[in-house]
Every structure is written in C-alpha cells, then in structure tokens.
Design a protein around this motif. Sequence first.
Motif, PDB file in Angstrom:
ATOM      1  N   PRO A 145       4.465   5.376  -8.060  1.00  0.00           N
ATOM      2  CA  PRO A 145       3.904   4.040  -7.829  1.00  0.00           C
ATOM      3  C   PRO A 145       4.439   3.031  -8.839  1.00  0.00           C
ATOM      4  O   PRO A 145       4.899   3.404  -9.919  1.00  0.00           O
ATOM      5  CB  PRO A 145       2.389   4.254  -8.015  1.00  0.00           C
ATOM      6  CG  PRO A 145       2.241   5.533  -8.716  1.00  0.00           C
ATOM      7  CD  PRO A 145       3.470   6.346  -8.485  1.00  0.00           C
ATOM      8  N   LYS A 159       0.840  -1.204   0.000  1.00  0.00           N
ATOM      9  CA  LYS A 159       0.000   0.000   0.000  1.00  0.00           C
ATOM     10  C   LYS A 159       0.875   1.254   0.000  1.00  0.00           C
ATOM     11  O   LYS A 159       0.625   2.193  -0.758  1.00  0.00           O
ATOM     12  CB  LYS A 159      -0.914  -0.017   1.230  1.00  0.00           C
ATOM     13  CG  LYS A 159      -1.894   1.127   1.300  1.00  0.00           C
ATOM     14  CD  LYS A 159      -2.964   0.841   2.356  1.00  0.00           C
ATOM     15  CE  LYS A 159      -4.145   1.773   2.267  1.00  0.00           C
ATOM     16  NZ  LYS A 159      -3.913   3.117   2.724  1.00  0.00           N
ATOM     17  N   CYS A 194       2.247   1.880  -3.375  1.00  0.00           N
ATOM     18  CA  CYS A 194       1.231   2.402  -4.302  1.00  0.00           C
ATOM     19  C   CYS A 194       0.947   3.874  -4.034  1.00  0.00           C
ATOM     20  O   CYS A 194       0.622   4.624  -4.948  1.00  0.00           O
ATOM     21  CB  CYS A 194      -0.068   1.609  -4.173  1.00  0.00           C
ATOM     22  SG  CYS A 194       0.044  -0.053  -4.813  1.00  0.00           S
ATOM     23  N   GLU A 195       1.088   4.259  -2.764  1.00  0.00           N
ATOM     24  CA  GLU A 195       0.801   5.644  -2.378  1.00  0.00           C
ATOM     25  C   GLU A 195       1.969   6.584  -2.665  1.00  0.00           C
ATOM     26  O   GLU A 195       1.821   7.802  -2.570  1.00  0.00           O
ATOM     27  CB  GLU A 195       0.517   5.708  -0.864  1.00  0.00           C
ATOM     28  CG  GLU A 195      -0.906   5.369  -0.531  1.00  0.00           C
ATOM     29  CD  GLU A 195      -1.129   5.195   0.963  1.00  0.00           C
ATOM     30  OE1 GLU A 195      -0.147   5.136   1.731  1.00  0.00           O
ATOM     31  OE2 GLU A 195      -2.318   5.105   1.347  1.00  0.00           O
ATOM     32  N   TYR A 243      -5.496   2.342  -6.647  1.00  0.00           N
ATOM     33  CA  TYR A 243      -4.413   3.151  -7.228  1.00  0.00           C
ATOM     34  C   TYR A 243      -4.235   2.840  -8.715  1.00  0.00           C
ATOM     35  O   TYR A 243      -3.301   3.337  -9.339  1.00  0.00           O
ATOM     36  CB  TYR A 243      -3.104   2.885  -6.467  1.00  0.00           C
ATOM     37  CG  TYR A 243      -3.250   3.134  -4.986  1.00  0.00           C
ATOM     38  CD1 TYR A 243      -3.143   4.434  -4.475  1.00  0.00           C
ATOM     39  CD2 TYR A 243      -3.517   2.106  -4.094  1.00  0.00           C
ATOM     40  CE1 TYR A 243      -3.303   4.684  -3.122  1.00  0.00           C
ATOM     41  CE2 TYR A 243      -3.672   2.340  -2.740  1.00  0.00           C
ATOM     42  CZ  TYR A 243      -3.572   3.641  -2.262  1.00  0.00           C
ATOM     43  OH  TYR A 243      -3.731   3.888  -0.928  1.00  0.00           O
ATOM     44  N   ASN A 244      -5.091   1.956  -9.230  1.00  0.00           N
ATOM     45  CA  ASN A 244      -4.997   1.556 -10.639  1.00  0.00           C
ATOM     46  C   ASN A 244      -3.629   1.022 -11.026  1.00  0.00           C
ATOM     47  O   ASN A 244      -3.148   1.283 -12.136  1.00  0.00           O
ATOM     48  CB  ASN A 244      -5.345   2.729 -11.572  1.00  0.00           C
ATOM     49  CG  ASN A 244      -6.827   2.968 -11.576  1.00  0.00           C
ATOM     50  OD1 ASN A 244      -7.611   2.019 -11.538  1.00  0.00           O
ATOM     51  ND2 ASN A 244      -7.214   4.231 -11.582  1.00  0.00           N
ATOM     52  N   THR A 276      -4.101  -2.780  -4.536  1.00  0.00           N
ATOM     53  CA  THR A 276      -3.594  -2.004  -5.675  1.00  0.00           C
ATOM     54  C   THR A 276      -4.712  -1.373  -6.512  1.00  0.00           C
ATOM     55  O   THR A 276      -4.479  -0.405  -7.208  1.00  0.00           O
ATOM     56  CB  THR A 276      -2.742  -2.907  -6.603  1.00  0.00           C
ATOM     57  OG1 THR A 276      -3.553  -4.013  -7.051  1.00  0.00           O
ATOM     58  CG2 THR A 276      -1.523  -3.434  -5.892  1.00  0.00           C
TER      59      THR A 276
END
Length: 197
Positions: free
Chosen positions: A97, A89, A92-93, A120-121, A117
């Motif tokens: 990313p 996470k 992804c943030e 966040y695409n 995921t």
Amino acid sequence: AVLGPLGNPTHIEKKGTVVCVGGGIGVAPLHPIVQAHKAAGNKVIVIMGARNKDLLIFEDEMRALADELYIMTDDGSAGTKGLVTEPLKQLCESQCPPAEVVAIGPPIMMKFCALTTKPYNVPTVASLNTIMIDGTGMCGGCRITVGGETKFVCVDGPEFDAHLVDFDGAMRSSAMYRQMEKEKDCQGMEKLSQESK
Ligand code: FES
C-alpha cells in the motif's frame, strides 16, 4: 497589494510510493506536488478525476511525470468510468500500500478519499481550498475543524491530515458563503432594475 507567500509549504520527503489524487481543477495545484515527490525519489501514482473528457486538465503533463496514471470520469468519456476512490481503494488493498496519499479537489472528493484510506491506515493529506479573505488568520473566513480543534486554512494549512478534517462542516460553510454570494448578487440585480426604471 499582494501579500505572500502565506501558509506552509508542502512537506515532501522520500517515502516510497505516494498516490496523488486530483479532482477537477484540483489537478493543477497537484502538479507541482507530483513533481516534488518525483524529485524526492518517490514512486508517484496519479489518479485524476473529472466529470468528463473536456474537463480533464494536465493529462499530458501528468502522463509524463507519473509512474502510473489512472484517469476516471463520471461519464466514461475518458479513462475509466467511475470515481477516483475506486483505484485508490485497490491501491490501499494491494501488497504494498502507498506510504502516503495526497488529495486535492472538491471537499466531497477529499472526504471520500479520506474515508477510503482510513481503514487501511494510509496517511492521507488533504490540501484545502476554502474561501479566504484576509489570508492572515484574522477574519475567520477559512476556519475549519481538524481533530476537534479550530484551524485557519490560510495560516495553519493548506494541508491537513485528511482523516481528522471535518469535511461536512467545511462543506456547510462553503454552501453558506455561496448562498450569501447569491443573495448579494440578487440584491445587486434588484438595485439595478430599480435604477433602470
Ligand atoms: Fe481570514 Fe484565513 S482567510 S482567517
């Protein structure tokens, strides 16, 4: 007789940063994928998870290969106590990313990686390891649902878009097989005990 190779090869190309997540023995099939992504010129971040230190495998090999390595254990006996989805996470943030996430492990782990995921695409690939019987698409043993369509892991997979896989359905059928196996074993035991009388 041995038949193979079956299924499709992993699609590897230069993408930038790839996060490879392995859970339990899933770390073993993840290793050649990490190697291939490195060879393709990608930055590879590896997240490995296990219940405890004794169940961690390929740690040295992954440390040698990965640009960054996160080790997560349920009991904190190695690495950080927690789940693989926690560093996933954060990645992804982050400012940049990952271009792709690859997850191999128990279905429940892959399910939660996909759920992590998705907002966040970040494209996510799950490599499935369902029960396989004939490996040719005939028996239906490895049937799963992906994006509402029936697929066979042996011929269509083993890799699928994790955001589309019906992991709950896959878990239900593997639970069903486990139950059938158990009943089969019990029946075998019954027969044995009758014979010994
Ligand atoms: Fe039989 Fe895939 S293993 S259909």
